[in-house]
Design an enzyme around this catalytic site. Structure first.
Site, PDB file in Angstrom:
ATOM      1  N   ALA A  31      33.062 -16.288  25.062  1.00 53.64           N
ATOM      2  CA  ALA A  31      31.946 -16.957  25.853  1.00 53.64           C
ATOM      3  C   ALA A  31      30.710 -16.696  25.345  1.00 53.64           C
ATOM      4  O   ALA A  31      29.712 -16.370  26.192  1.00 53.64           O
ATOM      5  CB  ALA A  31      32.113 -16.488  27.419  1.00 53.64           C
ATOM      6  N   GLU A  34      23.064 -16.817  23.613  1.00 53.01           N
ATOM      7  CA  GLU A  34      22.070 -16.311  22.868  1.00 53.01           C
ATOM      8  C   GLU A  34      21.931 -14.779  22.612  1.00 53.01           C
ATOM      9  O   GLU A  34      21.468 -14.292  21.672  1.00 53.01           O
ATOM     10  CB  GLU A  34      20.780 -16.920  23.167  1.00 53.01           C
ATOM     11  CG  GLU A  34      20.419 -18.506  22.985  1.00 53.01           C
ATOM     12  CD  GLU A  34      20.743 -18.876  21.324  1.00 53.01           C
ATOM     13  OE1 GLU A  34      20.156 -18.028  20.584  1.00 53.01           O
ATOM     14  OE2 GLU A  34      21.126 -19.952  21.231  1.00 53.01           O
ATOM     15  N   HIS A  36      24.474 -12.698  22.670  1.00 53.99           N
ATOM     16  CA  HIS A  36      25.475 -12.286  21.649  1.00 53.99           C
ATOM     17  C   HIS A  36      24.802 -12.602  20.115  1.00 53.99           C
ATOM     18  O   HIS A  36      24.847 -11.638  19.378  1.00 53.99           O
ATOM     19  CB  HIS A  36      26.805 -13.045  21.690  1.00 53.99           C
ATOM     20  CG  HIS A  36      27.566 -12.721  23.046  1.00 53.99           C
ATOM     21  ND1 HIS A  36      27.643 -13.619  23.994  1.00 53.99           N
ATOM     22  CD2 HIS A  36      28.002 -11.515  23.429  1.00 53.99           C
ATOM     23  CE1 HIS A  36      28.233 -13.072  24.941  1.00 53.99           C
ATOM     24  NE2 HIS A  36      28.600 -11.800  24.646  1.00 53.99           N
ATOM     25  N   GLN A  60      40.023  -3.055  30.158  1.00 55.04           N
ATOM     26  CA  GLN A  60      38.689  -2.662  30.630  1.00 55.04           C
ATOM     27  C   GLN A  60      38.625  -3.572  31.984  1.00 55.04           C
ATOM     28  O   GLN A  60      37.473  -3.492  32.667  1.00 55.04           O
ATOM     29  CB  GLN A  60      37.790  -2.766  29.899  1.00 55.04           C
ATOM     30  CG  GLN A  60      37.303  -4.273  29.383  1.00 55.04           C
ATOM     31  CD  GLN A  60      36.245  -4.161  28.078  1.00 55.04           C
ATOM     32  OE1 GLN A  60      36.439  -3.577  27.059  1.00 55.04           O
ATOM     33  NE2 GLN A  60      34.975  -4.560  28.468  1.00 55.04           N
ATOM     34  N   GLY A 144      24.364  -4.281  22.849  1.00 54.61           N
ATOM     35  CA  GLY A 144      23.125  -4.785  23.812  1.00 54.61           C
ATOM     36  C   GLY A 144      22.904  -3.656  24.758  1.00 54.61           C
ATOM     37  O   GLY A 144      23.609  -3.117  25.519  1.00 54.61           O
ATOM     38  N   LYS A 146      21.794  -4.766  27.630  1.00 54.72           N
ATOM     39  CA  LYS A 146      22.227  -5.110  28.838  1.00 54.72           C
ATOM     40  C   LYS A 146      23.193  -4.192  29.422  1.00 54.72           C
ATOM     41  O   LYS A 146      23.138  -4.416  30.773  1.00 54.72           O
ATOM     42  CB  LYS A 146      22.473  -6.941  28.456  1.00 54.72           C
ATOM     43  CG  LYS A 146      23.446  -7.198  29.306  1.00 54.72           C
ATOM     44  CD  LYS A 146      22.736  -7.993  30.444  1.00 54.72           C
ATOM     45  CE  LYS A 146      23.704  -8.602  31.724  1.00 54.72           C
ATOM     46  NZ  LYS A 146      24.978  -8.712  31.483  1.00 54.72           N
ATOM     47  N   ASP A 147      24.040  -3.825  28.396  1.00 53.14           N
ATOM     48  CA  ASP A 147      25.298  -2.850  29.085  1.00 53.14           C
ATOM     49  C   ASP A 147      24.754  -1.403  28.951  1.00 53.14           C
ATOM     50  O   ASP A 147      25.191  -1.085  28.110  1.00 53.14           O
ATOM     51  CB  ASP A 147      26.392  -3.429  28.618  1.00 53.14           C
ATOM     52  CG  ASP A 147      26.698  -4.543  28.906  1.00 53.14           C
ATOM     53  OD1 ASP A 147      27.311  -4.811  29.950  1.00 53.14           O
ATOM     54  OD2 ASP A 147      26.521  -5.809  28.048  1.00 53.14           O
ATOM     55  N   GLN A 150      27.276   1.434  29.162  1.00 54.24           N
ATOM     56  CA  GLN A 150      28.123   1.328  27.934  1.00 54.24           C
ATOM     57  C   GLN A 150      27.626   1.890  26.549  1.00 54.24           C
ATOM     58  O   GLN A 150      28.184   2.415  25.983  1.00 54.24           O
ATOM     59  CB  GLN A 150      28.515  -0.189  27.681  1.00 54.24           C
ATOM     60  CG  GLN A 150      29.277  -0.829  26.310  1.00 54.24           C
ATOM     61  CD  GLN A 150      29.644  -2.109  26.586  1.00 54.24           C
ATOM     62  OE1 GLN A 150      30.778  -2.436  27.180  1.00 54.24           O
ATOM     63  NE2 GLN A 150      28.952  -2.942  25.705  1.00 54.24           N
ATOM     64  N   ARG A 184      28.922 -14.230  32.269  1.00 55.14           N
ATOM     65  CA  ARG A 184      29.295 -14.589  33.592  1.00 55.14           C
ATOM     66  C   ARG A 184      28.395 -15.732  34.318  1.00 55.14           C
ATOM     67  O   ARG A 184      28.509 -16.272  35.205  1.00 55.14           O
ATOM     68  CB  ARG A 184      29.309 -13.406  34.705  1.00 55.14           C
ATOM     69  CG  ARG A 184      30.361 -12.344  34.207  1.00 55.14           C
ATOM     70  CD  ARG A 184      30.460 -11.047  35.012  1.00 55.14           C
ATOM     71  NE  ARG A 184      31.126 -10.062  34.340  1.00 55.14           N
ATOM     72  CZ  ARG A 184      32.372  -9.685  34.644  1.00 55.14           C
ATOM     73  NH1 ARG A 184      32.831 -10.432  35.655  1.00 55.14           N
ATOM     74  NH2 ARG A 184      33.063  -8.959  33.948  1.00 55.14           N
TER      75      ARG A 184
HETATM   76  P1  AMP Z   1      30.211  -9.107  26.200  1.00 56.85           P
HETATM   77  O1  AMP Z   1      30.811 -10.222  25.483  1.00 56.85           O
HETATM   78  O2  AMP Z   1      29.675  -9.414  27.630  1.00 56.85           O
HETATM   79  O3  AMP Z   1      31.252  -7.781  26.254  1.00 56.85           O
HETATM   80  O4  AMP Z   1      29.094  -8.341  25.399  1.00 56.85           O
HETATM   81  C1  AMP Z   1      29.226  -8.244  23.784  1.00 56.85           C
HETATM   82  C2  AMP Z   1      27.903  -7.568  23.438  1.00 56.85           C
HETATM   83  O5  AMP Z   1      26.898  -8.488  23.625  1.00 56.85           O
HETATM   84  C3  AMP Z   1      27.587  -6.168  24.267  1.00 56.85           C
HETATM   85  O6  AMP Z   1      27.260  -5.256  23.358  1.00 56.85           O
HETATM   86  C4  AMP Z   1      26.590  -6.810  25.262  1.00 56.85           C
HETATM   87  O7  AMP Z   1      25.634  -5.701  25.580  1.00 56.85           O
HETATM   88  C5  AMP Z   1      25.858  -7.691  24.500  1.00 56.85           C
HETATM   89  N1  AMP Z   1      24.854  -8.707  25.216  1.00 56.85           N
HETATM   90  C6  AMP Z   1      25.536  -9.315  26.479  1.00 56.85           C
HETATM   91  N2  AMP Z   1      24.554  -9.913  26.978  1.00 56.85           N
HETATM   92  C7  AMP Z   1      23.555  -9.651  26.386  1.00 56.85           C
HETATM   93  C8  AMP Z   1      21.783 -10.107  26.460  1.00 56.85           C
HETATM   94  N3  AMP Z   1      21.666 -10.890  27.459  1.00 56.85           N
HETATM   95  N4  AMP Z   1      21.215  -9.475  25.591  1.00 56.85           N
HETATM   96  C9  AMP Z   1      21.512  -8.793  24.509  1.00 56.85           C
HETATM   97  N5  AMP Z   1      22.693  -8.466  24.318  1.00 56.85           N
HETATM   98  C10 AMP Z   1      23.691  -8.831  25.187  1.00 56.85           C
END
Ligand code: AMP
Length: 282
Positions: A31, A34, A36, A60, A144, A146-147, A150, A184
């Site tokens: 999903a 930008e 990612h 998870q 990121g 963002k997490d 993590q 999300r």
């Molecule tokens: P996810 O698919 O949500 O597991 O995220 C995959 C990676 O993308 C993780 O390292 C996240 O921290 C990063 N990520 C998700 N959203 C953002 C964002 N808004 N800015 C930067 N990195 C992000």
């Protein structure tokens, strides 16, 4: 090139290593947005070869309904990753074959904040990223901010297990109105989408109050009240923590140190049952 099995991935990375090329890994759950893609861009500038993994990791998700409703947009994701050397899309059966028995658990860092509200989440995450590091033989992996929790957990596990790769943090990408990009967000109703940026705005107000000398507890209570009045609920946490240890920081500690440099404000709050997380430096 799309790769769905570990053996083909192994052959590719072996070849790259034999040629002396560096490998960057960007683990995702798909999903893609930008945010990612900013990680992918960073990987491309720092490594010769880039692998993006797309895997909605069942271990998870503590909540089966959350796993079932997690957005899956494989075709669009692949289109966004044109030019990436390898998109690795394994099946759950391949990642967790019968007899799979190992769990990677980073104690301490995994327990508070998200860990307290999503039991088992970080064990699942830590286990799958450890597998992905092994499968990809990456020199660098991109995560990121963002997490934030993590990111700290992954750094810790790489250090503790002497894994031969570097973890590269990447800044949070936001919409113009401040909402952190997230897979999300596409589940937010139009009304919720209008309210959602208030999470970041209220967090910035709380951060500014602490910077300007307000007691941490008071600033957090005001922030919590504002979030609830704005329509967020439940607010799982709004916490002021040491950025690395993720331990809550009390006013006394804060005043003793006289510096807000290593404080991080972290929050998780639901809006119309979509759970949003965010964090900022104070
Ligand atoms: P996810 O698919 O949500 O597991 O995220 C995959 C990676 O993308 C993780 O390292 C996240 O921290 C990063 N990520 C998700 N959203 C953002 C964002 N808004 N800015 C930067 N990195 C992000």
């Amino acid at each position: 090139m799309i790769v769905r099995d570990a053996r083909t991935l192994g052959q590719r990375v072996e070849q790259w290593q034999a040629e002396g090329q560096t490998i960057g890994l960007v683990p995702t759950m798909g999903a893609l947005h930008e945010g990612h893609l900013s990680l992918v861009q960073e990987a491309r500038t720092r490594c010769d070869r880039v692998i993006v993994s797309i895997f909605v990791n069942p271990t998870q998700f503590n909540n089966p309904a959350d796993l079932a409703s997690y957005p899956r947009t494989e075709e669009a994701d692949i289109a966004l990753l044109q030019g990436v050397d390898t998109v690795f899309i394994p099946t759950a059966e391949a990642m967790y074959p019968a007899g799979f028995s190992t769990l990677v658990q980073v104690s301490g860092l995994s327990e508070g904040l998200e860990g307290a509200h999503r039991p088992g989440h970080f064990n699942g995450m830590a286990t799958v990223v450890t597998k992905l590091f092994g499968l990809s033989r990456a020199d660098m992996a991109f995560f990121g901010e963002k997490d934030w929790q993590q990111l700290q957990i992954v750094r810790r596990l790489v250090q503790d297990l002497n894994l031969p790769l570097e973890i590269v943090p990447c800044p949070t990408l936001r919409e113009a109105d401040g909402l952190a990009l997230s897979s999300r967000n596409r589940r937010l109703s139009p009304r919720a989408r209008q309210i959602a940026p208030r999470l970041h705005a209220i967090m910035q107000d709380v951060g500014a109050s602490i910077r300007h000398g307000e007691a941490i507890d008071t600033a957090l209570q005001n922030g919590l009240r504002q979030l609830e009045e704005t329509g967020f609920g439940p607010v799982d946490y709004l916490a002021c923590c040491n950025a690395r240890t993720l331990q809550p920081v009390s006013d006394e500690e804060h005043r003793d140190k006289g510096s807000a440099k290593d404080l991080r404000l972290l929050a998780a709050a639901a809006l119309d049952s979509v759970r949003l997380i965010d964090n900022i430096v104070i």
